[in-house]
Design a protein around this motif. Structure first.
Motif, short mmCIF file in Angstrom:
data_model
loop_
_atom_site.label_atom_id
_atom_site.label_comp_id
_atom_site.label_asym_id
_atom_site.label_seq_id
_atom_site.Cartn_x
_atom_site.Cartn_y
_atom_site.Cartn_z
N THR A 1 0.80 -1.10 -0.12
CA THR A 1 -0.03 -0.03 0.03
C THR A 1 0.70 1.25 0.02
OG1 THR A 1 -1.60 -1.16 1.25
CG2 THR A 1 -1.79 1.28 1.23
N ASN A 2 0.53 2.24 -0.70
CA ASN A 2 1.27 3.49 -0.79
C ASN A 2 0.97 4.41 0.38
OD1 ASN A 2 2.29 5.79 -1.57
ND2 ASN A 2 2.06 5.67 -3.65
N ASN A 3 1.52 4.13 1.50
CA ASN A 3 1.04 4.95 2.71
C ASN A 3 1.04 6.64 2.53
OD1 ASN A 3 0.95 2.99 5.48
ND2 ASN A 3 1.61 2.15 3.50
N LYS A 4 1.74 6.97 1.70
CA LYS A 4 1.93 8.53 1.43
C LYS A 4 0.97 9.10 0.64
CE LYS A 4 7.05 9.10 2.16
NZ LYS A 4 8.18 9.36 1.57
N LYS A 5 0.17 8.21 -0.16
CA LYS A 5 -0.97 8.75 -1.08
C LYS A 5 -2.43 8.67 -0.54
CE LYS A 5 -1.95 8.05 -5.96
NZ LYS A 5 -1.68 7.35 -6.97
N PRO A 6 -3.29 9.65 -0.61
CA PRO A 6 -4.55 9.67 -0.03
C PRO A 6 -5.28 8.80 -1.06
CG PRO A 6 -3.79 11.93 -0.57
CD PRO A 6 -2.67 11.12 -0.80
N PRO A 7 -6.12 7.77 -0.79
CA PRO A 7 -6.72 7.86 0.83
C PRO A 7 -5.95 6.92 1.80
CG PRO A 7 -8.01 6.46 -0.51
CD PRO A 7 -7.13 6.99 -1.43
N PHE A 8 -4.82 6.48 1.13
CA PHE A 8 -4.24 5.29 2.12
C PHE A 8 -3.21 5.97 3.28
CE2 PHE A 8 -4.66 4.15 -2.46
CZ PHE A 8 -5.62 3.05 -2.28
N ASP A 9 -3.21 6.99 3.30
CA ASP A 9 -2.34 7.76 4.56
C ASP A 9 -3.31 7.86 5.66
OD1 ASP A 9 -4.06 9.59 3.21
OD2 ASP A 9 -2.69 11.29 3.27
N ASN A 10 -4.61 7.54 5.44
CA ASN A 10 -5.85 7.37 6.52
C ASN A 10 -5.51 6.15 7.16
OD1 ASN A 10 -8.18 7.26 7.91
ND2 ASN A 10 -8.74 8.94 6.95
N LEU A 11 -5.55 6.13 8.45
CA LEU A 11 -5.42 4.80 9.21
C LEU A 11 -6.61 3.87 8.90
CD1 LEU A 11 -3.99 2.81 11.09
CD2 LEU A 11 -4.56 4.09 13.06
N LYS A 12 -7.71 4.75 9.19
CA LYS A 12 -9.00 4.07 9.19
C LYS A 12 -9.34 3.35 7.86
CE LYS A 12 -11.35 6.86 12.70
NZ LYS A 12 -11.50 5.74 13.55
N VAL A 13 -8.77 3.87 6.80
CA VAL A 13 -8.88 3.43 5.22
C VAL A 13 -8.01 2.24 5.20
CG1 VAL A 13 -8.34 3.70 2.87
CG2 VAL A 13 -9.47 5.66 4.16
N ARG A 14 -6.88 2.13 5.93
CA ARG A 14 -5.95 0.95 5.76
C ARG A 14 -6.68 -0.05 6.91
NH1 ARG A 14 -2.13 4.64 6.76
NH2 ARG A 14 -1.48 3.75 8.95
N GLN A 15 -7.41 0.26 7.91
CA GLN A 15 -7.90 -0.52 8.94
C GLN A 15 -9.11 -1.33 8.20
OE1 GLN A 15 -8.45 1.87 12.09
NE2 GLN A 15 -6.86 1.03 13.25
N ALA A 16 -10.05 -0.30 7.29
CA ALA A 16 -11.24 -0.91 6.77
C ALA A 16 -10.51 -2.05 5.46
CB ALA A 16 -11.76 0.27 5.87
N MET A 17 -9.40 -1.51 4.98
CA MET A 17 -9.29 -2.74 3.93
C MET A 17 -8.68 -4.00 4.60
SD MET A 17 -7.09 -0.60 1.00
CE MET A 17 -5.57 -0.28 2.02
N ALA A 18 -8.13 -3.89 5.70
CA ALA A 18 -7.45 -5.12 6.55
C ALA A 18 -8.56 -5.78 6.95
CB ALA A 18 -6.85 -4.62 7.63
N HIS A 19 -9.95 -5.18 7.47
CA HIS A 19 -11.07 -6.09 7.78
C HIS A 19 -11.71 -6.60 6.51
CE1 HIS A 19 -11.23 -5.57 12.09
NE2 HIS A 19 -11.02 -4.10 12.14
N ALA A 20 -11.61 -6.18 5.42
CA ALA A 20 -12.18 -6.80 4.21
C ALA A 20 -11.54 -8.02 3.63
CB ALA A 20 -12.30 -5.59 2.97
N ILE A 21 -10.53 -8.07 4.04
CA ILE A 21 -9.55 -9.40 3.50
C ILE A 21 -9.99 -10.68 4.10
CG2 ILE A 21 -7.20 -10.40 3.21
CD1 ILE A 21 -6.35 -7.28 2.76
N ASP A 22 -10.53 -11.75 3.39
CA ASP A 22 -10.80 -13.01 3.91
C ASP A 22 -9.59 -13.93 3.43
OD1 ASP A 22 -11.58 -15.54 4.45
OD2 ASP A 22 -13.62 -15.31 3.40
N ARG A 23 -8.55 -13.93 4.37
CA ARG A 23 -7.28 -14.72 4.23
C ARG A 23 -7.52 -16.10 3.61
NH1 ARG A 23 -5.70 -12.09 8.89
NH2 ARG A 23 -4.26 -10.33 8.53
N LYS A 24 -8.47 -16.78 4.27
CA LYS A 24 -8.76 -17.94 3.96
C LYS A 24 -9.16 -18.19 2.46
CE LYS A 24 -10.81 -22.52 5.32
NZ LYS A 24 -11.27 -23.01 3.93
N ALA A 25 -10.04 -17.41 2.01
CA ALA A 25 -10.53 -17.60 0.74
C ALA A 25 -9.33 -17.22 -0.26
CB ALA A 25 -11.64 -16.75 0.52
N LEU A 26 -8.68 -16.16 0.31
CA LEU A 26 -7.62 -15.93 -0.60
C LEU A 26 -6.29 -17.00 -0.90
CD1 LEU A 26 -6.44 -13.25 -2.32
CD2 LEU A 26 -4.95 -12.95 -0.11
#
Length: 493
Positions: free
Chosen positions: A268-293
């Motif tokens: 993830t490009n942490n310097k680039k909006p919206p990925f510089d926002n911790l809540k956005v990164r947390q939202a993406m983390a909660h959206a990942i189903d590792r088992k399915a992946l």
């Protein structure tokens, strides 16, 4: 009276002896690899594909990493460490030559490390060697390296491909005509097709059993499968799991499943909006189903990870539940971040199956929370330029295969763009700590910070799945460091 026959695609000599007919085992091997290296100098590029071909084959370091991940002597036969941990004195192997016939000595060691630290150095990981204060030639077979501060990783770091020893007479041409001290010398590179190595007969150490090794570049899984079945190649170190069934019941082949150092990330490009926002990164983390992946990409062979660390490492801590799969919570976090309807982004995918397939699965999972991803397939050279060098990306999927590379996050200029002074200070302390108990505590703290900050999407540890001719022995099952090491590989009758 004799004749030449073909077995498994290789010529074998038929010899008549007192005991009857004896078939000599083949002495050549052809290995299929997915990616072609951009250059053949491991001190001048970051791509794993370079070390796959040349590490411990063409080039050697003062130390080497063995198949268990331990440090072993190599061009340095022994060493002593001063009481303050700052001075390493290496005794070098005698009677070593480079493949062009020039001699190896302490001057080459000094040249190699001075070259790594030079302002115009192309070394991809100069940070590993930043604490080298001086390199002094004591005599032709003794060299002294002084550090600015103690380092618990120093002997390991000088065993990486980034620190192999090169000669001033040939280093300028190593990108295309590599000359090292290893058991195999470079013969030719047919761009887009193969690299050919041959056994170096004057090698200073144990002579390799193989007389010739050819690395064949095959990026497509179907083409790799056909090449194996037809006997056009004798094995591959890293095969796609989805096509394994055809080999499981075939006695001509054996499957070796091992571990790697490959943390597979949704980088993830942490310097680039919206990925510089911790809540956005947390939202993406909660959206990942590792088992399915993992099921979709590795057919269940991958190991889930929650931070940037290999599960087989003694310092590892399981952080996979830091952000458990929860799409509804993802939507709530996006709304809190100011994106109630989600957003659009690009996902650049290099030409490897885990990225291309994984990208489709991630895109589907993110679509469920309102994040619309445009999948952009790129070739490896373009990925290195756009993503790694120029940081021109939103998201990408890639496996980081270097061992103990959590320190990359302490570099704010690394392509993640993660800039955390507290983490940087923690890594500096870790790097200067030699006590194993203290190092483990610090490493766990570092993993925890990265997990909580959701710097990247931590997906799974990439497995190494080798498919080989059943008569080949001596290959590494695990991959604690990048490389397909040939020195112990041999055919059996």
């Amino acid at each position: 009276m004799g004749k030449t026959i073909r077995v498994a695609g290789l010529a074998m000599a038929l010899v008549l002896g007192l005991a009857g007919v004896v078939y000599a085992a083949p002495s050549e091997i052809r290995i299929g690899v997915a990616l072609e290296p951009p250059v053949l100098d491991p001190t001048a590029g970051a791509a794993e594909a370079i070390d796959i071909v040349v590490y411990q084959n063409v080039f050697e370091g003062l130390t080497q990493i063995d198949q268990n991940g331990a440090v072993q002597p190599d061009l340095a036969e022994s060493w002593t460490i001063s009481a303050d941990g700052l001075t390493y004195t290496f005794k070098l192997q005698a009677d070593v030559t480079f493949h062009d016939g020039t001699s190896f000595d302490a001057d080459d060691v000094k040249y190699s490390f001075d070259r790594i630290k030079a302002p115009d150095s192309l070394n991809a990981h100069k940070e590993f060697f930043a604490d080298i204060e001086s390199v002094t030639v004591v005599d032709p077979l003794t060299v002294e390296i002084k550090l600015a501060k103690p380092s618990g990783q120093f002997l390991f770091d000088i065993g990486r491909g980034d620190a192999v020893i090169v000669a001033p007479e040939s280093s300028a041409n190593n990108a295309t005509d590599p000359i090292g001290t290893g058991p195999f010398s470079f013969v030719r590179w047919d761009k887009g097709s193969r690299v050919v190595l041959e056994r170096y007969e004057p090698y200073w150490g144990k002579k390799a059993a193989l007389s010739k090794a050819t690395y064949v570049f095959i990026s497509d899984t179907a083409a790799m499968t056909n090449a194996l079945l037809a006997g056009d190649i004798d094995g591959t170190n890293n095969f796609s799991a989805e096509a394994l069934d055809v080999f499981k019941a075939d006695p001509r082949f054996k499957i070796l499943v091992g571990t790697t150092e490959g943390e597979t990330l949704l980088s993830t490009n942490n310097k680039k909006p919206p990925f510089d926002n911790l809540k956005v990164r947390q939202a993406m983390a909660h959206a990942i189903d590792r088992k399915a992946l993992i099921d979709g990409v590795t057919y269940g062979y991958g190991v889930p990870i929650g931070s940037h660390f290999a599960p087989h490492h003694p310092y590892y801590v399981d952080l996979t539940n830091t952000y458990p799969y929860d799409p509804e919570l993802s939507k709530a976090l996006l709304a809190e971040a100011g994106y109630p309807d989600g957003f659009s982004a690009t996902l650049k995918l290099p030409p490897v199956a885990y990225a291309r397939i994984g990208g489709q699965i991630i895109a589907s999972q993110f679509a469920a929370i309102g994040i619309k991803l445009e999948l952009i397939n790129v070739e490896w050279a373009q990925w290195l330029e756009d993503v790694y060098a120029n940081h021109d990306f939103d998201l990408t999927i890639v496996s980081h295969v270097e061992p103990f590379d959590i320190g990359n996050y302490a570099n704010p200029n690394y392509y993640f763009g993660y800039d955390n002074p507290d983490f940087q200070a923690l890594i500096e302390t870790l790097n200067g700590t030699t006590d194993e108990v203290k190092r483990k505590v610090l490493a766990i703290e570092a993993q925890t910070i990265l997990a909580q900050d959701a710097v990247n999407g931590y997906l799974f540890e990439l497995p190494q799945i080798g498919v080989w001719n059943a008569k080949i022995e001596g290959q590494w099952q695990n991959a604690p460091i990048e490389g397909v090491v040939l020195k112990d590989v041999h055919w059996v009758d």
